[in-house]
Design an enzyme around this catalytic site. Sequence first.
Site, PDB file in Angstrom:
ATOM      1  N   ASP A 172       0.839  -1.198   0.000  1.00 14.94           N
ATOM      2  CA  ASP A 172       0.000   0.000   0.000  1.00 14.94           C
ATOM      3  C   ASP A 172       0.873   1.247   0.000  1.00 14.94           C
ATOM      4  OD1 ASP A 172      -1.921  -1.854   0.252  1.00 14.94           O
ATOM      5  OD2 ASP A 172      -2.681  -1.193   2.208  1.00 14.94           O
ATOM      6  N   GLU A 185       3.926   1.678  -1.257  1.00 10.34           N
ATOM      7  CA  GLU A 185       4.460   1.973  -2.594  1.00 10.34           C
ATOM      8  C   GLU A 185       3.378   2.540  -3.515  1.00 10.34           C
ATOM      9  OE1 GLU A 185       7.522  -1.281  -4.013  1.00 10.34           O
ATOM     10  OE2 GLU A 185       6.124  -2.119  -2.541  1.00 10.34           O
ATOM     11  N   LEU A 236     -36.770  -9.168 -12.876  1.00  9.80           N
ATOM     12  CA  LEU A 236     -36.722 -10.596 -13.183  1.00  9.80           C
ATOM     13  C   LEU A 236     -37.981 -11.276 -12.668  1.00  9.80           C
ATOM     14  CD1 LEU A 236     -33.074 -11.437 -12.078  1.00  9.80           C
ATOM     15  CD2 LEU A 236     -33.936 -11.535 -14.422  1.00  9.80           C
ATOM     16  N   GLU A 264     -26.167 -18.100 -12.193  1.00  2.00           N
ATOM     17  CA  GLU A 264     -25.396 -17.112 -11.434  1.00  2.00           C
ATOM     18  C   GLU A 264     -26.081 -16.921 -10.108  1.00  2.00           C
ATOM     19  OE1 GLU A 264     -25.227 -13.398 -13.803  1.00  2.00           O
ATOM     20  OE2 GLU A 264     -25.525 -14.771 -15.458  1.00  2.00           O
ATOM     21  N   LYS A 277     -27.709 -14.629  -7.235  1.00  3.89           N
ATOM     22  CA  LYS A 277     -28.393 -13.340  -7.242  1.00  3.89           C
ATOM     23  C   LYS A 277     -27.794 -12.520  -6.109  1.00  3.89           C
ATOM     24  CE  LYS A 277     -32.966 -11.467  -8.031  1.00  3.89           C
ATOM     25  NZ  LYS A 277     -33.252 -10.507  -6.967  1.00  3.89           N
ATOM     26  N   ASP A 304     -27.116  -9.606  -3.616  1.00  2.00           N
ATOM     27  CA  ASP A 304     -28.119  -8.781  -2.967  1.00  2.00           C
ATOM     28  C   ASP A 304     -27.568  -7.390  -2.656  1.00  2.00           C
ATOM     29  OD1 ASP A 304     -30.603  -8.309  -2.041  1.00  2.00           O
ATOM     30  OD2 ASP A 304     -30.378  -9.394  -0.161  1.00  2.00           O
ATOM     31  N   ARG A 349     -30.684   1.988 -11.297  1.00  2.00           N
ATOM     32  CA  ARG A 349     -31.769   1.403 -12.085  1.00  2.00           C
ATOM     33  C   ARG A 349     -32.999   2.303 -12.128  1.00  2.00           C
ATOM     34  NH1 ARG A 349     -34.378  -4.430 -10.844  1.00  2.00           N
ATOM     35  NH2 ARG A 349     -36.538  -3.778 -11.009  1.00  2.00           N
ATOM     36  N   GLU A 398     -24.176  -5.311  -9.743  1.00  2.00           N
ATOM     37  CA  GLU A 398     -24.789  -5.067  -8.446  1.00  2.00           C
ATOM     38  C   GLU A 398     -23.746  -4.422  -7.526  1.00  2.00           C
ATOM     39  OE1 GLU A 398     -27.923  -6.003  -8.526  1.00  2.00           O
ATOM     40  OE2 GLU A 398     -28.607  -6.088  -6.451  1.00  2.00           O
ATOM     41  N   TYR A 430     -22.803  -8.743 -13.973  1.00  2.00           N
ATOM     42  CA  TYR A 430     -23.530  -9.920 -14.435  1.00  2.00           C
ATOM     43  C   TYR A 430     -24.107  -9.823 -15.841  1.00  2.00           C
ATOM     44  CZ  TYR A 430     -27.354  -7.116 -12.534  1.00  2.00           C
ATOM     45  OH  TYR A 430     -28.208  -6.106 -12.239  1.00  2.00           O
ATOM     46  N   LYS A 489     -35.615 -18.014  -5.930  1.00  2.00           N
ATOM     47  CA  LYS A 489     -35.348 -17.464  -4.607  1.00  2.00           C
ATOM     48  C   LYS A 489     -35.002 -18.577  -3.616  1.00  2.00           C
ATOM     49  CE  LYS A 489     -35.892 -13.053  -5.217  1.00  2.00           C
ATOM     50  NZ  LYS A 489     -36.737 -12.044  -4.616  1.00  2.00           N
ATOM     51  N   CYS A 530     -46.126  -0.808  31.585  1.00  2.00           N
ATOM     52  CA  CYS A 530     -44.955  -0.382  30.826  1.00  2.00           C
ATOM     53  C   CYS A 530     -43.665  -0.794  31.543  1.00  2.00           C
ATOM     54  CB  CYS A 530     -44.990   1.131  30.646  1.00  2.00           C
ATOM     55  SG  CYS A 530     -43.527   1.774  29.819  1.00  2.00           S
ATOM     56  N   CYS A 538     -41.869   2.714  32.697  1.00  2.00           N
ATOM     57  CA  CYS A 538     -42.411   3.693  33.643  1.00  2.00           C
ATOM     58  C   CYS A 538     -43.550   3.124  34.474  1.00  2.00           C
ATOM     59  CB  CYS A 538     -42.879   4.949  32.905  1.00  2.00           C
ATOM     60  SG  CYS A 538     -44.369   4.691  31.939  1.00  2.00           S
ATOM     61  N   CYS A 569     -48.123   2.506  25.816  1.00  2.00           N
ATOM     62  CA  CYS A 569     -47.956   3.144  27.115  1.00  2.00           C
ATOM     63  C   CYS A 569     -48.455   4.569  26.943  1.00  2.00           C
ATOM     64  CB  CYS A 569     -46.491   3.152  27.547  1.00  2.00           C
ATOM     65  SG  CYS A 569     -46.182   4.311  28.894  1.00  2.00           S
ATOM     66  N   CYS A 623     -42.449   9.016  30.091  1.00  2.00           N
ATOM     67  CA  CYS A 623     -41.872   7.697  29.878  1.00  2.00           C
ATOM     68  C   CYS A 623     -40.595   7.886  29.052  1.00  2.00           C
ATOM     69  CB  CYS A 623     -42.915   6.848  29.151  1.00  2.00           C
ATOM     70  SG  CYS A 623     -42.399   5.181  28.770  1.00  2.00           S
TER      71      CYS A 623
HETATM   72  P1  AMP Z   1     -35.866  -8.006  -8.903  1.00  2.00           P
HETATM   73  O1  AMP Z   1     -35.397  -6.684  -8.359  1.00  2.00           O
HETATM   74  O2  AMP Z   1     -36.307  -8.972  -7.874  1.00  2.00           O
HETATM   75  O3  AMP Z   1     -36.803  -7.850 -10.077  1.00  2.00           O
HETATM   76  O4  AMP Z   1     -34.563  -8.704  -9.514  1.00  2.00           O
HETATM   77  C1  AMP Z   1     -33.844  -8.088 -10.513  1.00  2.00           C
HETATM   78  C2  AMP Z   1     -32.562  -7.576  -9.951  1.00  2.00           C
HETATM   79  O5  AMP Z   1     -31.724  -8.627  -9.524  1.00  2.00           O
HETATM   80  C3  AMP Z   1     -31.727  -6.877 -10.985  1.00  2.00           C
HETATM   81  O6  AMP Z   1     -32.114  -5.543 -11.136  1.00  2.00           O
HETATM   82  C4  AMP Z   1     -30.341  -6.975 -10.400  1.00  2.00           C
HETATM   83  O7  AMP Z   1     -30.066  -5.834  -9.648  1.00  2.00           O
HETATM   84  C5  AMP Z   1     -30.395  -8.131  -9.436  1.00  2.00           C
HETATM   85  N1  AMP Z   1     -29.419  -9.191  -9.705  1.00  2.00           N
HETATM   86  C6  AMP Z   1     -28.575  -9.695  -8.784  1.00  2.00           C
HETATM   87  N2  AMP Z   1     -27.797 -10.638  -9.313  1.00  2.00           N
HETATM   88  C7  AMP Z   1     -28.132 -10.756 -10.614  1.00  2.00           C
HETATM   89  C8  AMP Z   1     -27.660 -11.565 -11.674  1.00  2.00           C
HETATM   90  N3  AMP Z   1     -26.704 -12.471 -11.493  1.00  2.00           N
HETATM   91  N4  AMP Z   1     -28.238 -11.408 -12.890  1.00  2.00           N
HETATM   92  C9  AMP Z   1     -29.240 -10.492 -13.065  1.00  2.00           C
HETATM   93  N5  AMP Z   1     -29.711  -9.709 -12.098  1.00  2.00           N
HETATM   94  C10 AMP Z   1     -29.174  -9.824 -10.871  1.00  2.00           C
HETATM   95 ZN    ZN Z   2     -44.066   3.984  29.749  1.00  2.00          ZN
END
Ligand code: AMP
Ligand code: ZN
Length: 665
Positions: free
Chosen positions: A31, A33, A81, A111, A113, A115, A134, A170, A222, A309, A403, A406, A421, A427
């Site tokens: 780091d 350097e 999706l 792939e 998903k 989060d 988005r 993402e 992705y 899911k 409560c 209090c 309460c 309180c």
């Molecule tokens: P949803 O919001 O439930 O309609 O799911 C769609 C969102 O999933 C997309 O807008 C992406 O942000 C997210 N996402 C996460 N991983 C992936 C992936 N591998 N391919 C496509 N979408 C993905």
């Molecule tokens: Zn209270």
Amino acid sequence: MTIQQKIQQLREELHQHNHKYYVLDAPIISDFEFDIKLKELQQLEDENPEFFDPNSPTQRVGGEVTKNFETVVHKNRMYSLDNSYSKEDLLDWEKRIQKIIGTTNIEYTCELKYDGASINLTYENGAFVRAVTRGDGFQGDDVTTNIKTILSIPLVLNGDFVTDFEMRGEIILPLDGFEKMNEERIANGEEPYRNPRNTASGSLKLQDSAEVAKRPLDCLLYQVVTDERKYASHFESLQAARNIGFKVPETIALASSIDEVLAFVNAWDTKRHELPYETDGVVIKVNSFQQQDELGYTAKAPRWAIAYKFKAEQVATVLNEITYQVGRTGAITPVANLEPVHLAGTVVKRASLHNADQIEKLDVRVGDTVYVEKGGEIIPKIMGVDLSMRPTDSKPTEYATHCPECATELIRTEGDAKHYCPNEFGCAPQITGKIQHFISRKAMDIDGLGGETVELLYKEGLIQNYADLYELKIEQIIPLERMAEKSAQNMIEGIEKSKEIPFEKVLFALGIRFVGETVAKKLAKHFKSIDNLMTADFETLVSVDEIGDRIAQSILDFSNDLGNIQLINRLKSYGMQLEVSAESLEGQTDKLAGKVFVVSGVFHQMSRNELKKAIEDNGGKVSSSISKKTSYVVAGDNMGPSKLEKAESLGVPIISEQDFIEMIN
Ligand code: AMP
Ligand code: ZN
């Protein structure tokens, strides 16, 4: 070597090091350097401003502040999706797409998903140009300056790839980074963040990019979107994207049948908890671009992809005790204190039980073995009881009658799920909770004052209510524990500055029960001042659009309380905004009174939000779905076909942006 060449060389070198460190996780220099080289480059750039480049590694530290993020129309729509939850769902999907393309010969990519928050990165001629959220899928916010601080995102591409394209991905906050941020927040007396996903998406919209740079955000890619037909399949394009420097997770795989897809799903359902970031499912995509084209899109989502899911994870553990929490409005929430247990990567000790009805419905008792589940939120839920494990001497839970803070007797009004309460002004959690709500971001947005400090000020006897904040003196604050002179100064300035906050927010800040952000806006608009509101009778209140009996009664209760009247009078004397300012009244008319509008598509002269605001400023109402009550549909480009059909079948007039502008002028 010329100076320009030297600058160029340093930039290339630093881009390479960023890639090695943040994408490959295999740095080859220290780091220290790295910093020396970066400083050298910074100095050369400072001395030779003619060689400025927005994609230089020096431009990643942040510092630029954005007040309003510009709205940008996506060149290619960002779809959502469709979801699936079972093998049957996946087989149905397969049948549908096989029928459309007329073959059973389909290959899939699997792939995870990720989060977080979706992002659209635009590259032209191999260089990063902009990053847009988005938004509603048609248009989003330009968050380029913030995104540039994420060091795994390449700004300059060298090598073989398409020239102009969008890269979809993402923005995520890895778990360890999230935990570190929260440790710091707790140490600073701030509320911890709730979950990595919301924190990641919130980070995108921070005004100060230097603040974003401090957060350990990452970006997982992705999808490559381009008109250039260089690659035949999704998998191939992702491999190529990885080779040129994008962080495409190694977890992606090919599958030649739904059975293979399910094997991927099952393997990752447990293995995903070992990943450094959160995932909530698997995304399955038809691999061949040609087949993707044949399948196309529905109004909402591609037909060639589907999300699967993961089921929320459940574990069994023993319920040791039920305690009760008092919220700022006095609402009581029962909390299950559990025998600590591992769940979805964290140790769970507490879970929400919601209210008395929930406890009765599940018949949860102390000593029971309960099933705990973790959904998207940080605080898990109790889903049920394992009755076979119930101790023989177990007794039904008796809900708290008083409560815990209090000792006042709790009340529960007809139709309310929660106990309250009623000791509003005596309180402790209600007193501090009200003040904490008052100073919060969406209310008075007081800089330099946090939730824990409010508790401290209350404990020290310096404040009893929000009006007291405005009487605080710096000499009173400095002696407090952990309070530096500078922070005391900031706090006083923040409080002073809040006197400029507009009426609608002040009204929300007052914490009148059932008066949330939107209701406060409606009331401010209708009554224009706190005096008009507090002298209105029940009939007048309920005659306001969307104000029902419950809200009206709550406002009356507030207005008739002597303590509140005194508080409001004090706020007035400090010069707070207790009426709508002349400035915001400007441009408001009743021209569209009684008219209901639905807005659909993309607009050119104003953004969707400006359009909606113009409707409301002129007395009209905005609704999200078309019905017989709709007066007009304002249609922009790409209006959804189902909306169009519905408007036509109900005979609702469809007008253009221009028609609308003429209507209000
Ligand atoms: P949803 O919001 O439930 O309609 O799911 C769609 C969102 O999933 C997309 O807008 C992406 O942000 C997210 N996402 C996460 N991983 C992936 C992936 N591998 N391919 C496509 N979408 C993905
Ligand atoms: Zn209270």
